[in-house]
Design a protein around this motif. Structure first.
Motif, short mmCIF file in Angstrom:
data_model
loop_
_atom_site.label_atom_id
_atom_site.label_comp_id
_atom_site.label_asym_id
_atom_site.label_seq_id
_atom_site.Cartn_x
_atom_site.Cartn_y
_atom_site.Cartn_z
N TYR A 285 105.51 77.00 -40.05
CA TYR A 285 104.06 76.77 -40.18
C TYR A 285 103.27 78.00 -39.75
CZ TYR A 285 102.28 76.15 -35.32
OH TYR A 285 101.85 76.35 -34.04
N TYR B 79 95.28 70.93 -35.82
CA TYR B 79 96.72 70.79 -35.60
C TYR B 79 97.02 69.67 -34.60
CZ TYR B 79 98.04 75.23 -37.88
OH TYR B 79 98.28 76.24 -38.78
N CYS C 4 98.26 66.40 -36.09
CA CYS C 4 99.41 66.40 -37.00
C CYS C 4 100.59 65.66 -36.39
CB CYS C 4 99.83 67.83 -37.33
SG CYS C 4 98.62 68.77 -38.28
N PHE D 164 101.26 70.10 -40.79
CA PHE D 164 101.15 71.43 -40.20
C PHE D 164 101.07 72.50 -41.29
CE2 PHE D 164 102.76 69.37 -36.33
CZ PHE D 164 102.06 70.04 -35.34
N SER E 295 98.04 75.18 -42.17
CA SER E 295 98.35 76.61 -42.12
C SER E 295 97.88 77.33 -43.37
CB SER E 295 99.86 76.81 -41.93
OG SER E 295 100.28 76.35 -40.66
N TYR F 13 96.26 72.41 -28.41
CA TYR F 13 95.66 72.88 -29.66
C TYR F 13 94.14 72.74 -29.63
CZ TYR F 13 100.00 73.49 -32.36
OH TYR F 13 101.21 73.92 -32.85
#
Length: 407
Positions: free
Chosen positions: A50, A92, A95, A101, A105, A167
């Motif tokens: 990712y 993120y 996820c 992911f 990305s 995150y």
């Protein structure tokens, strides 16, 4: 030295943009490898893909950005990119599957070069000449300084509250820095304000002056370009391979999370110092000296990882990492301007940035695959020794070309 208020604002903007983008959004991704894979049951190889996707998608966008950097309205696109990239990283945290992911990305990769080191380098190239190496080093050092701070903050948050809150912390912090930097660029360049071509800052010392400025097509026909391109790819591959794997590698060796966090922070501070020192070295001693330093640092980087069972090697690792990492950023940016001039800088630098980003993608992905195959990272660290020697050959070959600018 004295700079105008516009140049001072751009130095601050570059520091914030490099700190928020490369520093916070990218350089902190390595701390999530082990907690996310253990929590969600992913293998390390597929998960680290990712991070590689960010680089691969951003690579595909670089030719387009090479043109966009020349547009007078680019500062507004920079501001939009700052918001999108930060909120994507924040997302993120929600996820639960690998495809989720991967999709985020791709989004991050599409907009990343709106606020990346590449974007900052193009802004600096329009405003600095005599002091470009030092100023570039200062701005690029933001990626190390802010990453060091964020790693110290993120590690305890992840341990106490989980990877999702990590995150979120990183995403919101990146948002604050990136939007602040982008707004400063908008303030200086938003109205099309640029320094005159006869500005004293662009009157270079005789040792840095050379032949005619080259177009992208002319640069592509030189040995200098291809030596620099391949060298940039290998430097970024090697540096990223060690940097992205060091938290998991240290954990496998039995080091505590506190030690991992301390080394990560020290490494980021070394990264900042390495970029500033490399910039000053290039201004004063020239490119050949910079090439020699990068070659030695990259080989030392591999040796330090091999010897990491001895905790004293961590100091050697941090020093070599800081110097080696400046090769794919400060050294490449400076070399492009010195070899080929300012005429077509954005297009030529975009091509070398493609090599750098491909190297980052390879460096993110290869260690995980090596670990899954051999059960250890050591084969990769031995390969770094050979890679460092090859980088030295390529960089010095780029200096021996009658059609390039003088180094």
């Amino acid at each position: 030295m004295k700079f105008s208020k516009e140049r001072k604002r751009l130095i601050l903007a570059g520091l914030l943009l490099c700190g928020g983008g490369q520093g916070i959004l990218i350089n902190t991704l390595s701390v999530f490898v082990k907690p996310v894979t253990e929590a969600l049951g992913f293998a390390r190889g597929p998960f680290t893909l990712y991070a590689s996707l960010i680089s691969l998608v951003s690579v595909a966008m670089l030719p387009l950005y090479g043109e966009l950097y020349r547009k007078p309205w680019f500062p507004r696109l920079m501001l939009s990119s700052a918001v999108i990239c930060s909120l994507t990283l924040f997302s993120y945290s929600f996820c639960g599957t690998l495809p989720a992911f991967y999709i985020l990305s791709v989004i991050l990769g599409l907009f990343f070069h709106g606020t990346s080191i590449t974007a900052v380098a193009n802004v600096l190239n329009r405003w600095f000449g005599r002091n470009k190496g030092m100023v570039t080093g200062i701005c690029f050092s933001g990626s190390g300084v802010f990453a060091a701070v964020m790693l110290r903050l993120a590690n305890p948050v992840i341990q106490r509250f989980g990877w999702a809150w990590g995150y979120r912390l990183v995403g919101l912090s990146g948002l604050a820095l990136l939007t602040s930097g982008a707004l400063l660029v908008c303030r200086v360049e938003g109205g099309g304000c640029l320094p005159p071509t006869d500005d004293p800052e662009f009157q270079l010392p005789s040792r840095n002056q050379a032949g005619p400025e080259l177009t992208r097509g002319q640069a592509l026909r030189t040995l200098s370009f291809w030596g620099l391109l391949l060298g940039a790819f290998l430097i970024s591959t090697g540096v990223q391979a060690g940097g992205s794997s060091i938290p998991a590698y240290l954990s496998d060796l039995g080091y505590s999370p506190d030690f991992q966090g301390q080394l990560a922070s020290v490494s980021m501070l070394s990264l900042a110092a390495g970029k500033i020192l490399m910039g000053k070295l290039l201004d004063r001693a020239g490119i050949r000296t910079g090439f020699a330093c990068i070659t030695a640092a990259l080989m030392g980087y591999g040796a330090s990882l091999i010897l990491m069972r001895n905790s004293a090697s961590a100091v050697f690792y941090a020093v070599c990492y800081g110097i080696a990492a400046s090769g794919s950023t400060v050294l490449v940016s400076y070399s492009v301007a010195t070899y080929f001039g300012r005429r077509d800088y954005s297009r030529i630098y975009a091509l070398t940035s493609i090599a750098v980003n491909l190297g980052v993608a390879a460096g993110n992905w290869l260690p995980g695959e090596i670990f899954d195959l051999f059960g250890t990272y050591l084969p990769g660290w031995y390969a770094l020794l050979l890679l460092g020697a090859l980088v030295g050959v390529l960089l010095f070959l780029s200096c021996h070309d009658d059609r390039r600018r003088r180094c």
